[in-house]
Design an enzyme around this catalytic site. Structure first.
Site, PDB file in Angstrom:
ATOM      1  N   CYS A   1      21.720 -27.567  -8.264  1.00 51.44           N
ATOM      2  CA  CYS A   1      20.582 -26.787  -8.773  1.00 51.44           C
ATOM      3  C   CYS A   1      20.295 -27.174 -10.211  1.00 51.44           C
ATOM      4  O   CYS A   1      21.218 -27.381 -11.009  1.00 51.44           O
ATOM      5  CB  CYS A   1      20.924 -25.295  -8.697  1.00 51.44           C
ATOM      6  SG  CYS A   1      19.615 -24.221  -9.310  1.00 51.44           S
TER       7      CYS A   1
ATOM      8  N   HIS B   1      19.119 -17.144 -10.930  1.00 56.37           N
ATOM      9  CA  HIS B   1      19.424 -18.294 -10.061  1.00 56.37           C
ATOM     10  C   HIS B   1      18.926 -18.066  -8.623  1.00 56.37           C
ATOM     11  O   HIS B   1      18.320 -18.946  -8.008  1.00 56.37           O
ATOM     12  CB  HIS B   1      20.936 -18.574 -10.035  1.00 56.37           C
ATOM     13  CG  HIS B   1      21.302 -19.529  -8.950  1.00 56.37           C
ATOM     14  ND1 HIS B   1      21.121 -20.900  -9.049  1.00 56.37           N
ATOM     15  CD2 HIS B   1      21.778 -19.305  -7.698  1.00 56.37           C
ATOM     16  CE1 HIS B   1      21.488 -21.482  -7.926  1.00 56.37           C
ATOM     17  NE2 HIS B   1      21.886 -20.545  -7.082  1.00 56.37           N
TER      18      HIS B   1
ATOM     19  N   SER C   1       0.829  -1.226   0.000  1.00 53.80           N
ATOM     20  CA  SER C   1       0.000   0.000   0.000  1.00 53.80           C
ATOM     21  C   SER C   1       0.853   1.263   0.000  1.00 53.80           C
ATOM     22  O   SER C   1       0.350   2.376  -0.110  1.00 53.80           O
ATOM     23  CB  SER C   1      -0.847   0.020   1.269  1.00 53.80           C
ATOM     24  OG  SER C   1       0.049  -0.003   2.380  1.00 53.80           O
TER      25      SER C   1
ATOM     26  N   CYS D   1      22.252 -22.792 -13.915  1.00 52.50           N
ATOM     27  CA  CYS D   1      23.176 -23.848 -13.465  1.00 52.50           C
ATOM     28  C   CYS D   1      23.354 -24.943 -14.507  1.00 52.50           C
ATOM     29  O   CYS D   1      24.341 -25.676 -14.480  1.00 52.50           O
ATOM     30  CB  CYS D   1      22.689 -24.421 -12.138  1.00 52.50           C
ATOM     31  SG  CYS D   1      22.825 -23.210 -10.800  1.00 52.50           S
TER      32      CYS D   1
ATOM     33  N   CYS E   1      18.439 -25.264 -12.306  1.00 53.75           N
ATOM     34  CA  CYS E   1      17.874 -24.093 -12.996  1.00 53.75           C
ATOM     35  C   CYS E   1      18.592 -23.864 -14.317  1.00 53.75           C
ATOM     36  O   CYS E   1      19.685 -24.394 -14.571  1.00 53.75           O
ATOM     37  CB  CYS E   1      17.940 -22.854 -12.119  1.00 53.75           C
ATOM     38  SG  CYS E   1      19.494 -21.943 -12.137  1.00 53.75           S
TER      39      CYS E   1
END
Ligand SMILES: CNc1nc2cc(C(=O)NN)ccc2[nH]1
Length: 375
Positions: A307, A338, A96, A312, A309
């Site tokens: 990892c 990452h 907000s 990686c 991702c």
């Protein structure tokens, strides 16, 4: 009238306060616990929407204070709202402006009416009331909106925090009345009260009485210790309805996310992953790795060998280090991607642990490998 936001509690973890759930929004249904990337100015820094989808992001944040000041909510509204403006068709949450006004702007004066302050951009005198904040959030069009509140300093006096909580409850009521799109935008109440259990209870009681579709826990991660934050969560989350989502604002690090889930938190946001990425610091299962350090100049392993991702799978520490040292922006794109994936994926692993009722074992193994010593 169908509420814009619904929460489905799927399963409670047997040994902790953790919950597996789903949050249903006009832009999709997302499993919780979840980490929400922060896109302060309608962009998660260096990330395209395609990147965010690929890493599994469901809801992303934008800041009402920043977008009100620049480009202005009317431009975003003319664009068709934030989803259209930033080409993002999943969930959006806006805060907000309460926290930004107290942390960013040069604070001038807080009154029952609202807050007078000077813009951090050009010093212009501005005024934000609960009604103005809610109307800006209505114009931005996020699926989840935050009430306008005061986030008092954690170490403020009891008397100050008590008066602040009482005003925040009155502001929440005014925000509910001002809200123009309850059918498409869910408005959350924000529980305040610093570290005082009775004031947290008073704040929670006031807000639960107003029957919000979800509740945020504010006023934390503002300099208090992790032990203090966990102590406040221990008594605050049980004050909130089980059938509504709980969102811990501004948190956080991997250990804080896991400890928040254990105490019944469902949603988190934090600038940490993208902020530390910009100076070459990454999160890995073995702890933080500052990839710009010289020792990685010929290290051809991925940031985190565990990892899976995109980063990686395709890039090495040596290459990312080179890009960061050469001030190539692709470098911080890779570290940001990452780090965001790391926290989003951590929540997916936590969801599995809740499913299997072994969240405490998961915590122990994760803390051990990450290198967290019990504080
Ligand atoms: C990074 N720490 C952190 N604490 C926060 C608290 C609030 C809050 O109480 N809003 N009403 C919002 C964002 C926060 N970010």
């Amino acid at each position: 009238m169908e509420p814009a936001i619904k929460y489905r509690l799927i399963k409670k973890e047997k040994h902790t306060g953790a919950r597996l759930g789903e949050i249903v929004t006009p832009h999709g249904t997302f499993k919780t616990p979840m980490f929400m990337p922060v896109g302060t100015q309608a962009s998660v820094k260096t990330m395209a929407p395609e990147d965010l989808k690929e890493m599994g992001a469901g809801i992303i944040l934008s800041n009402t204070y920043h977008l009100w000041l620049r480009p202005g909510e009317d431009i975003v509204e003319k664009a068709g709202g934030l989803h259209k403006f930033m080409n993002w068709d999943r969930g959006v949450l806006t805060d907000s402006g309460g926290f930004q006004v107290f942390s960013l702007a040069k604070l001038r004066d807080i009154s029952e009416e609202g807050v007078a302050f000077k813009s951090h951009l050009n010093g212009e005198k501005l005024f934000l009331s609960p009604e103005k904040a809610i109307h800006v959030e209505n114009a931005l069009g996020a699926d989840i909106m935050m009430s306008f509140d005061e986030c008092p300093p954690f170490f403020e006096s009891y008397d100050y925090v008590k008066k602040s909580v009482e005003r925040t409850s009155r502001w929440a009521e005014r925000g509910l009345i001002a809200h123009q799109n309850p059918a498409t935008q869910g408005l959350f109440g924000i529980v305040q009260g610093a570290g005082f259990e009775d004031l947290r209870r008073q704040s929670a009681r006031d807000l639960v009485g107003m029957d919000f579709p979800g509740y945020s826990i504010g006023g934390l991660s503002v300099g208090e210790s992790k032990g203090e934050m966990n102590r406040v969560l221990d008594f605050t989350t049980p004050m909130l309805p089980e059938d509504k989502p709980r969102y811990l604002m501004g948190v956080g690090s991997p250990d804080a996310l896991i400890d928040g889930v254990i105490r019944g938190v469902d949603m988190f946001d934090c600038v940490l992953p993208t902020r530390i990425a910009r100076n070459g610091t990454t999160m890995t299962s073995q702890g933080r790795l500052v990839v710009k350090n010289a020792k990685y100049s010929e290290d051809f392993r991925p940031l985190d060998p565990k990892c899976d991702c995109y980063v990686c799978k395709n890039y090495t520490r040596a290459y990312i280090r080179h890009l960061i040292k050469a001030d190539e922006t692709f470098g911080i794109h890779l570290t940001s991607y990452h780090n965001l994936y790391f926290l989003i994926n951590l929540m997916h692993q936590v969801q599995d642990a809740i499913e299997q009722d072994n969240l405490l074992e998961f915590r122990e193994a994760f803390f051990e490998e990450y290198g967290y010593n019990e504080n």
